[in-house]
Design a protein around this motif. Structure first.
Motif, PDB file in Angstrom:
ATOM      1  N   ARG A   1      -7.021  -4.607   2.126  1.00  0.00           N
ATOM      2  CA  ARG A   1      -6.335  -5.524   1.216  1.00  0.00           C
ATOM      3  C   ARG A   1      -7.197  -6.772   0.953  1.00  0.00           C
ATOM      4  O   ARG A   1      -7.337  -7.209  -0.184  1.00  0.00           O
ATOM      5  CB  ARG A   1      -5.006  -5.915   1.874  1.00  0.00           C
ATOM      6  CG  ARG A   1      -4.040  -6.589   1.013  1.00  0.00           C
ATOM      7  CD  ARG A   1      -3.477  -5.668  -0.048  1.00  0.00           C
ATOM      8  NE  ARG A   1      -3.035  -6.518  -1.135  1.00  0.00           N
ATOM      9  CZ  ARG A   1      -3.725  -6.740  -2.239  1.00  0.00           C
ATOM     10  NH1 ARG A   1      -4.835  -6.093  -2.467  1.00  0.00           N
ATOM     11  NH2 ARG A   1      -3.291  -7.576  -3.134  1.00  0.00           N
TER      12      ARG A   1
ATOM     13  N   ASP B   1     -17.079   0.583   3.991  1.00  0.00           N
ATOM     14  CA  ASP B   1     -18.197   0.319   4.905  1.00  0.00           C
ATOM     15  C   ASP B   1     -17.948  -0.890   5.803  1.00  0.00           C
ATOM     16  O   ASP B   1     -18.848  -1.698   6.065  1.00  0.00           O
ATOM     17  CB  ASP B   1     -19.504   0.114   4.119  1.00  0.00           C
ATOM     18  CG  ASP B   1     -19.935   1.398   3.438  1.00  0.00           C
ATOM     19  OD1 ASP B   1     -19.706   2.474   4.030  1.00  0.00           O
ATOM     20  OD2 ASP B   1     -20.477   1.326   2.320  1.00  0.00           O
TER      21      ASP B   1
ATOM     22  N   GLU C   1       4.268  10.204  -1.703  1.00  0.00           N
ATOM     23  CA  GLU C   1       3.670   9.016  -1.101  1.00  0.00           C
ATOM     24  C   GLU C   1       4.075   7.770  -1.875  1.00  0.00           C
ATOM     25  O   GLU C   1       3.635   7.568  -3.001  1.00  0.00           O
ATOM     26  CB  GLU C   1       2.155   9.155  -1.089  1.00  0.00           C
ATOM     27  CG  GLU C   1       1.554   8.789   0.243  1.00  0.00           C
ATOM     28  CD  GLU C   1       0.053   8.955   0.276  1.00  0.00           C
ATOM     29  OE1 GLU C   1      -0.629   7.943   0.084  1.00  0.00           O
ATOM     30  OE2 GLU C   1      -0.412  10.087   0.470  1.00  0.00           O
TER      31      GLU C   1
ATOM     32  N   HIS D   1       0.835  -1.207   0.000  1.00  0.00           N
ATOM     33  CA  HIS D   1       0.000   0.000   0.000  1.00  0.00           C
ATOM     34  C   HIS D   1       0.868   1.255   0.000  1.00  0.00           C
ATOM     35  O   HIS D   1       2.066   1.207   0.308  1.00  0.00           O
ATOM     36  CB  HIS D   1      -0.922  -0.006   1.219  1.00  0.00           C
ATOM     37  CG  HIS D   1      -0.178  -0.136   2.518  1.00  0.00           C
ATOM     38  ND1 HIS D   1       0.316  -1.343   2.972  1.00  0.00           N
ATOM     39  CD2 HIS D   1       0.175   0.776   3.446  1.00  0.00           C
ATOM     40  CE1 HIS D   1       0.921  -1.164   4.129  1.00  0.00           C
ATOM     41  NE2 HIS D   1       0.855   0.120   4.431  1.00  0.00           N
ATOM     42  N   ALA D   2       0.236   2.370  -0.333  1.00  0.00           N
ATOM     43  CA  ALA D   2       0.951   3.645  -0.377  1.00  0.00           C
ATOM     44  C   ALA D   2       0.882   4.334   0.979  1.00  0.00           C
ATOM     45  O   ALA D   2       0.077   3.967   1.825  1.00  0.00           O
ATOM     46  CB  ALA D   2       0.349   4.528  -1.452  1.00  0.00           C
TER      47      ALA D   2
ATOM     48  N   ALA E   1      -5.617   7.682  11.960  1.00  0.00           N
ATOM     49  CA  ALA E   1      -6.946   8.135  11.538  1.00  0.00           C
ATOM     50  C   ALA E   1      -7.142   7.923  10.035  1.00  0.00           C
ATOM     51  O   ALA E   1      -8.218   7.539   9.583  1.00  0.00           O
ATOM     52  CB  ALA E   1      -7.120   9.608  11.894  1.00  0.00           C
ATOM     53  N   ARG E   2      -6.095   8.157   9.257  1.00  0.00           N
ATOM     54  CA  ARG E   2      -6.248   8.013   7.805  1.00  0.00           C
ATOM     55  C   ARG E   2      -6.537   6.561   7.428  1.00  0.00           C
ATOM     56  O   ARG E   2      -7.249   6.308   6.467  1.00  0.00           O
ATOM     57  CB  ARG E   2      -5.014   8.522   7.065  1.00  0.00           C
ATOM     58  CG  ARG E   2      -3.735   7.775   7.398  1.00  0.00           C
ATOM     59  CD  ARG E   2      -2.585   8.219   6.517  1.00  0.00           C
ATOM     60  NE  ARG E   2      -2.683   7.659   5.185  1.00  0.00           N
ATOM     61  CZ  ARG E   2      -2.188   8.231   4.094  1.00  0.00           C
ATOM     62  NH1 ARG E   2      -1.597   9.393   4.178  1.00  0.00           N
ATOM     63  NH2 ARG E   2      -2.288   7.649   2.931  1.00  0.00           N
TER      64      ARG E   2
ATOM     65  N   ARG F   1     -13.797   2.904   6.478  1.00  0.00           N
ATOM     66  CA  ARG F   1     -14.987   3.668   6.085  1.00  0.00           C
ATOM     67  C   ARG F   1     -15.170   3.661   4.571  1.00  0.00           C
ATOM     68  O   ARG F   1     -16.300   3.610   4.090  1.00  0.00           O
ATOM     69  CB  ARG F   1     -14.893   5.084   6.639  1.00  0.00           C
ATOM     70  CG  ARG F   1     -14.985   5.061   8.165  1.00  0.00           C
ATOM     71  CD  ARG F   1     -14.763   6.399   8.796  1.00  0.00           C
ATOM     72  NE  ARG F   1     -15.922   7.279   8.597  1.00  0.00           N
ATOM     73  CZ  ARG F   1     -16.059   8.441   9.211  1.00  0.00           C
ATOM     74  NH1 ARG F   1     -15.145   8.850  10.065  1.00  0.00           N
ATOM     75  NH2 ARG F   1     -17.106   9.182   8.980  1.00  0.00           N
ATOM     76  N   ASP F   2     -14.082   3.686   3.837  1.00  0.00           N
ATOM     77  CA  ASP F   2     -14.198   3.627   2.372  1.00  0.00           C
ATOM     78  C   ASP F   2     -14.937   2.373   1.917  1.00  0.00           C
ATOM     79  O   ASP F   2     -15.525   2.355   0.840  1.00  0.00           O
ATOM     80  CB  ASP F   2     -12.803   3.612   1.726  1.00  0.00           C
ATOM     81  CG  ASP F   2     -12.272   5.012   1.484  1.00  0.00           C
ATOM     82  OD1 ASP F   2     -12.923   5.979   1.942  1.00  0.00           O
ATOM     83  OD2 ASP F   2     -11.213   5.150   0.840  1.00  0.00           O
TER      84      ASP F   2
ATOM     85  N   GLU G   1      -0.869   7.414  17.700  1.00  0.00           N
ATOM     86  CA  GLU G   1      -0.040   8.336  16.934  1.00  0.00           C
ATOM     87  C   GLU G   1       1.119   8.864  17.769  1.00  0.00           C
ATOM     88  O   GLU G   1       0.935   9.506  18.790  1.00  0.00           O
ATOM     89  CB  GLU G   1      -0.901   9.476  16.366  1.00  0.00           C
ATOM     90  CG  GLU G   1      -1.554   9.021  15.072  1.00  0.00           C
ATOM     91  CD  GLU G   1      -2.770   9.847  14.659  1.00  0.00           C
ATOM     92  OE1 GLU G   1      -2.812  11.038  15.009  1.00  0.00           O
ATOM     93  OE2 GLU G   1      -3.653   9.293  13.987  1.00  0.00           O
TER      94      GLU G   1
ATOM     95  N   LYS H   1      -5.165  17.172  19.392  1.00  0.00           N
ATOM     96  CA  LYS H   1      -5.621  15.825  19.732  1.00  0.00           C
ATOM     97  C   LYS H   1      -4.400  14.950  19.901  1.00  0.00           C
ATOM     98  O   LYS H   1      -3.478  15.038  19.082  1.00  0.00           O
ATOM     99  CB  LYS H   1      -6.403  15.237  18.551  1.00  0.00           C
ATOM    100  CG  LYS H   1      -7.894  15.279  18.637  1.00  0.00           C
ATOM    101  CD  LYS H   1      -8.465  14.470  17.475  1.00  0.00           C
ATOM    102  CE  LYS H   1      -9.964  14.638  17.376  1.00  0.00           C
ATOM    103  NZ  LYS H   1     -10.537  13.899  16.253  1.00  0.00           N
TER     104      LYS H   1
ATOM    105  N   GLN I   1     -10.184   5.829   8.048  1.00  0.00           N
ATOM    106  CA  GLN I   1     -10.976   6.381   6.956  1.00  0.00           C
ATOM    107  C   GLN I   1     -10.824   5.548   5.676  1.00  0.00           C
ATOM    108  O   GLN I   1     -11.795   5.082   5.102  1.00  0.00           O
ATOM    109  CB  GLN I   1     -10.545   7.840   6.694  1.00  0.00           C
ATOM    110  CG  GLN I   1     -11.188   8.489   5.495  1.00  0.00           C
ATOM    111  CD  GLN I   1     -12.693   8.692   5.685  1.00  0.00           C
ATOM    112  OE1 GLN I   1     -13.144   9.138   6.737  1.00  0.00           O
ATOM    113  NE2 GLN I   1     -13.481   8.319   4.678  1.00  0.00           N
ATOM    114  N   GLN I   2      -9.587   5.357   5.254  1.00  0.00           N
ATOM    115  CA  GLN I   2      -9.369   4.824   3.911  1.00  0.00           C
ATOM    116  C   GLN I   2      -9.406   3.301   3.843  1.00  0.00           C
ATOM    117  O   GLN I   2      -9.538   2.757   2.756  1.00  0.00           O
ATOM    118  CB  GLN I   2      -8.037   5.344   3.362  1.00  0.00           C
ATOM    119  CG  GLN I   2      -8.038   6.866   3.315  1.00  0.00           C
ATOM    120  CD  GLN I   2      -7.028   7.429   2.356  1.00  0.00           C
ATOM    121  OE1 GLN I   2      -6.064   6.758   2.001  1.00  0.00           O
ATOM    122  NE2 GLN I   2      -7.239   8.662   1.937  1.00  0.00           N
TER     123      GLN I   2
END
Lengths: 503, 119, 528
Positions: A178, A211, A65, A54-55, A200-201, A208-209, A478, A473, A204-205
């Motif tokens: 993956r 579901d 990236e 992955h990137a 966090a990214r 959530r991308d 992190e 935050k 999301q990616q």
């Protein structure tokens, strides 16, 4: 001596050819080390990077990236260009306090390398299922996320059709995406804590991308299936993190991935008596990434688990440069000692003697009102003198006892975690040192114990605040870094505390 | 991902703060702490795109898979279909990192390029 | 012999068929290999030791637990005395670390004395009662509440599955046959006497059958019309701790026993780990190998009472096993009263591992008494060559080994320092699965529990067995690890729409994997 394996010499031996080791080798060569050898157990360099397809690598270091293989490719080239050597498919069996590395490979057989300095870059390993003692059966179909990543991305197999992922560490999140893109239905990611472990990214990616539901404050309470996994029970946990039985439900699946923590891989370090920090699981290091054993440095995930490879590279660069200097000093002092007819610096006996002497000296130092930081060696019982000399002792005096390879006898300051800080790295700093990767700046990496908002990272010493850095935050997932101007550091006594306090 | 009628919420990944940014049906943005968050949320709302990273099979027994990435972001909704296109491929020739492996996936104009050497 | 497969039933003639390749069946096979007999050892699982023996705690009991006059008592003490020889001949790790039964209150001291007396009557050598100081001096990790202890110097620890594998190997080396993956489906009788044993792939014609089928011994008996006993499985959960804490205790520490078991022990394993357990829970399900939260809590509460520094933080693996306990109080070792030629060796719960060598001898005697002609095999070789353990060798030995075979230079398991050559040797000795390799070589038994070595072991198994990696199993049929080749799931819709290949049906993973793989060979070549 043929029967005891091949002997060879190197100025710097780097154990592990992942991002930390590659950077260390590059830096060591650039800093003038002669022979620099990377010892890598896999058939290729790159460590874990080739399976991280992955990137997201290199934003900080290269400003773009990259994928794992691309990031590895750049450093493999840099290492080759810099003239570092590598021994592939070679497993290190042992390292010693007198700076020898014993390794084995199908090609070279058993090899013993005498080194001017050693850089530990073994990375980390995954916490297995056994450590969790999840009730239920023990069927096929349960993998740690990183092992699954290797099987899927390198070995070319598909693990199953429906998966559940326990733990929201980054590797687990990456694998959720993956697997989805390999046609596997990822039913859920289950996290026992009330917050996600990964970046966090990645939430999301990777989730959530697609579901994919994330159940915080839940765990896998039971494993079902006799031969192959048939499903898992999932339940919310109470405040003792124990599953609440009557709220349990069943998720059919044939694959369970575990992303429940990474552990710095320090079997070799522990066996040679390097002092480890229980909070990180890695060696206690100075800002030059030197461990409690003089001449042995460490960098990357073997020191503490990083979230970004760019920081691993930075660590490696610092360690490699410092190791080159240590190797050069060892060489100089060994030749000096030889002409003077004195004992060589890099023998076990000399190390032990130095430890005893250093201990005595530290005691005297305390009497004189100069508190010096001590690091207790866990192995030989002898504390390396390296860490306990007094400032002001002429550099020459340290020769022959292993204390002065780099910058003469030095005093070390100590950095400690304060409130809501789980750990800090480095745990020691060299008084008056200017290496540490930032010249006049000392960079401290830290991880919060608990998530918090609107806080200040506060660095203080002797009741004086050296630096305050505001953060919107903070999350344990992190890593934070804070820079301090070395000129503001306390001299002598030198205990610096890093805390996270509310604003 | 959606909240309320016509509202759209996304975790901003422009920096590690991770703001929850909401775009209303009238295009108003809230929850962001900076301009990058606003831009990110609007783009995510209008036309979310992602780099696809995956693998392609090879005939090389030692390296059965070649890692690849798209050379530009593709629409998020096409990620899975694009992965299926890559699944039909099989490489039987030497490849260098950066070489194009599959051109113009699903009419997006994006090509899959190798991220590692093969053979 | 092992792994022999035929599509049609083949007929095998044997003098004795032994059903069950656990430690007891294996010991019997090896004992009978001393005689000029055609011995066939039949096992339902794909490898030996994959039933109860795999989950045994490895304690070689001194013999003070069993009631005098029972088979358990006499065979335990006899078996214990045979372990030095057998472990030596078979190159199996074994150590007499001593057993220590501790009393946690003055009430329990009486129980200690009873066991001291009982042990003396059973013929246990060297028993000693220790006071609190002596006990803690010999075992500093004991809790301060320990008031006295019973010490048995002959207590030991062995690796139960290594022992079983070695027994099978030695039996086979001396002419025995081993048929794994062969569940017995029926026993043929002729005129009240056994005539043959049938498996899905073979008919073994034999006049003598030894029923050492462990958890299934009553079902085997029933196949011959003998319903004289019933197996009542009793589950035990065990927790294995990291080698880092391997020296918490030196001796095996026992509490005073309960009515149903010896209680929860703290066991320093022969490999340097600490094992705590087992629980004792009756169950009706003969395949129930689940661990439970209640079991976990019970084990650690009990273990920590005796040795306070035992901690769940150090767990690296947990598992459960089923004791083949039965409806009678003692071992059942006797000829069937219903089917002549059938000898039961059933209800072999603790101390079955310890007793196994003595049980084997007793079974040989029974067969002789019942009329089996037994002539010593002159060529019998009791020695099983030791598998190389690279990690245990000196550097010079390691260097020589790698120079002779480069596969010794490829470390497959980093935690236990296991080389590729050792994995290959294990497969040649009979390992067919990832668990089989693990139990034989320790690859995957260390603290990372296979995270590093799993892909490597899968590849070696695939190569050595000549099977696709998608067919490699954890422990036999149904336990495939990675069932599909790359991209198989993504290509299902594609192959469906073109009609070129059948959809992969769920549930038949190994077979469907093969089908999809076959489809790949005709896959279109690269575009790009």
């Amino acid at each position: 001596m043929e029967s005891a394996g091949r002997h060879t010499h190197a100025d710097v031996v780097v154990i592990g050819g992942g991002p930390a080791g590659l950077a260390a080798a590059v830096a060591a060569r650039r800093a003038g080390a002669g022979r620099v050898v990377i010892v890598e157990r896999d058939v290729r360099l790159g460590g874990i990077l080739p399976q991280c397809i992955h990137a997201g690598f290199g934003v900080k270091w290269f400003g773009e990236e990259l994928t794992g293989p691309e990031y590895a490719g750049r450093f493999v080239k840099q290492a080759a260009d810099a003239g570092a050597e590598s021994m592939l498919e070679t497993m290190v069996l042992e390292i010693t306090r007198d700076l020898r590395v014993v390794a084995v490979s199908p090609r070279d057989g058993l090899v013993m390398v005498e080194c001017g300095a050693i850089v530990l870059a073994m990375g980390c390993r995954e916490r297995p299922r056994g450590a969790l003692a999840i009730p239920g059966t023990r069927p096929a179909g349960i993998f740690t996320a990183g092992t699954a990543q290797r099987l899927v991305n390198i070995e070319g197999v598909v693990l199953g059709r429906r998966a559940v992922i326990l733990g929201s560490g980054d590797v687990g999140l990456i694998m959720a995406r993956r697997l989805t893109l390999e046609g596997v239905k990822v039913e859920a990611v289950v996290e026992i804590m009330s917050y996600a472990g990964g970046l966090a990214r990645n939430i999301q990616q990777c989730l959530r991308d697609f579901d994919i539901p994330l159940y915080l404050g839940h765990t896998v309470s039971r494993v079902h299936g006799r031969d192959r996994l048939e499903g898992v029970s999932v339940a919310p946990v109470d405040d003792r993190r124990a599953p609440i039985p009557d709220k349990e439900w069943f998720i059919p699946c044939d694959t369970l991935l575990l992303s429940v923590g990474l552990i710095p891989e320090n079997e070799l370090s522990a066996a040679c008596g390097i002092e480890l920090d229980p909070a990180t699981g890695g060696p206690i290091v100075t800002d030059e990434m030197e461990t409690s054993v003089p001449g042995i440095f460490a960098c990357g995930n073997v020191v503490h688990v990083h979230d970004l490879v760019d920081h691993v590279t930075e660590d490696g660069m610092v360690a490699g440069e410092a190791a080159a200097a240590a190797a050069a000093a060892a060489l100089a002092s060994a030749s000096g000692a030889a002409t003077a007819g004195a004992i060589a610096v890099t023998t076990a006996a000399a190390g032990a003697m130095a430890g005893a002497e250093g201990g005595a000296r530290a005691k005297g130092g305390a009497g004189a009102g100069t508190r010096t930081t001590t690091m207790t060696g866990t192995g030989a019982g002898a504390r390396p003198a390296h860490y306990s000399g007094r400032a002001g002792v002429p550099a020459g005096e340290g020769n022959g006892d292993g204390t002065s390879r780099i910058s003469g006898t030095r005093t070390l300051g100590e950095i400690r975690p304060g409130s809501n800080v789980r750990y800090v790295v480095p745990q020691r700093f060299v008084q008056g040192g200017e290496r540490g990767g930032g010249g006049r700046t000392l960079t401290i990496s830290l991880r919060p114990s608990e998530p918090a908002e609107n806080v200040v990272v506060e660095v203080s010493a002797a009741g004086k605040v050296l630096r305050r850095q505001r953060k919107e935050k903070v999350r344990p997932g992190e890593m934070l870094q804070v820079n301090i101007d070395r000129r503001t550091l306390p001299s002598g006594d030198g205990v610096v505390t890093v805390s996270i306090v509310s604003r | 991902m959606t909240k309320g009628a016509g509202e759209f919420t996304v975790t901003c990944v422009a920096c590690p703060v991770g703001c929850e940014v909401t775009v209303s049906d009238r295009g108003e943005v809230r929850g962001n702490r900076c301009d990058r968050g606003r831009e990110y949320a609007l783009l995510e709302h209008r036309d979310p795109r992602r780099i696809l990273t995956s693998t392609v099979r090879t005939t090389c027994p030692d390296l059965p898979l070649l890692p690849v990435r798209t050379d530009r972001p593709i629409p998020k909704r096409l990620l899975f279909e694009a992965a299926k296109i890559l699944a039909t491929e099989c490489i039987s020739r030497p490849v260098k990192a950066g070489d194009v492996v599959v051109r113009d996936i699903l009419g997006t104009g994006a090509s899959a390029v190798a991220t590692d050497d093969l053979f | 012999m092992q792994g022999t497969r035929a599509t049609q039933s083949m007929t095998v003639k044997a003098d004795v068929a032994i059903i069950g390749a656990g430690v007891v069946g294996a010991a019997i096979a090896r004992e009978l290999a001393r005689y000029d007999l055609r011995v066939v050892l039949i096992e339902r699982e794909v490898e030996a030791a994959f039933g109860t023996s795999k989950a045994n705690s490895g304690v070689v009991h001194a013999g003070f637990h069993s009631t005098p006059g029972t088979l358990k008592a006499s065979l335990c003490v006899q078996g214990n005395a045979m372990f030095d020889d057998i472990a030596g001949e078979l190159s199996v790790p074994f150590r007499r670390n001593g057993s220590l039964m501790v009393a946690m209150s003055t009430d329990e001291v009486g129980v200690l004395r009873e066991h001291f007396e009982q042990g003396r009557r059973n013929g246990v050598p060297g028993l000693r009662l220790l006071d609190a100081d002596e006990a803690r001096k010999s075992e500093p990790g004991l809790a301060p509440e320990v008031v006295a202890a019973l010490y048995a110097p002959t207590g030991g620890v062995v690796c139960p599955f290594q022992l079983t594998f070695a027994l099978v190997e030695n039996a086979v080396a001396n002419g025995g046959a081993f048929m794994a993956g062969s569940p017995v489906t029926s026993i043929h009788l002729r005129d009240g006497r056994v005539a043959a044993v049938e498996t899905p792939e073979a008919i073994i014609e034999t006049a003598w059958v030894v029923n050492a089928a462990g958890l299934f011994a009553d079902r085997i008996a029933a196949m011959a019309g003998d319903e004289s006993f019933e197996i009542r499985p009793r589950k035990g959960e065990e927790y294995l701790l990291d080698k880092r804490v391997g020296s918490l205790v030196r001796s095996t520490v026992f509490p005073v026993p309960t009515a149903v078991s010896k209680g929860i022990l703290v066991i320093p394993t022969v490999d340097g780990n600490i094992m705590v357990g087992p629980t004792a829970e009756d169950t009706r399900d003969r395949l129930d190998l689940t661990t439970t939260r209640a079991g976990f809590e019970a084990v650690f509460a009990a273990a920590r009472r005796m040795v306070p520094s035992v901690s769940p933080r150090d767990i690296i693996a947990s598992f459960a096993g089923l004791r083949a306990a039965c409806s009678e109080d003692d071992f059942i070792i006797r000829p069937s009263r219903v089917a002549r030629g059938l000898v039961h060796v059933a209800g072999i719960e603790s101390p079955g591992l310890t007793a196994a060598p003595a049980i084997a001898r007793m079974v040989a005697e029974i067969l002789r008494e019942e009329g089996l002609k037994m002539r010593a095999r002159r060529a019998f070789n009791p020695v099983r060559p030791a598998p190389v353990r690279f990690a245990h060798l000196s550097r010079a030995q390691q260097a020589r080994l790698v120079a002779s075979d480069p596969a010794f230079g490829r470390i497959v398991c980093r935690c236990e320092t296991v080389t590729e050559a050792e994995v290959v040797d294990a497969i040649r000795r009979g390992a067919r699965t990832v668990d089989g390799v693990k139990l034989r070589t320790r690859a995957g038994m260390g603290r990372c529990q296979g995270g590093f070595c799993l892909p490597r072991v899968m590849k070696i198994l695939s190569r050595e067995l000549g099977i696709p990696v998608e067919h490699v199993t954890k422990r036999g049929p149904g336990s495939v690890i990675a069932p599909y080749p790359a991209k198989a799931l993504l290509r299902e819709s594609e192959t469906r729409s073109t009609g070129g290949e059948r959809e992969v049906p769920a549930g038949t993973m190994a077979e469907s994997g093969a089908r999809v793989r076959a489809g790949f060979r005709t896959a279109p070549a690269a575009r790009g």
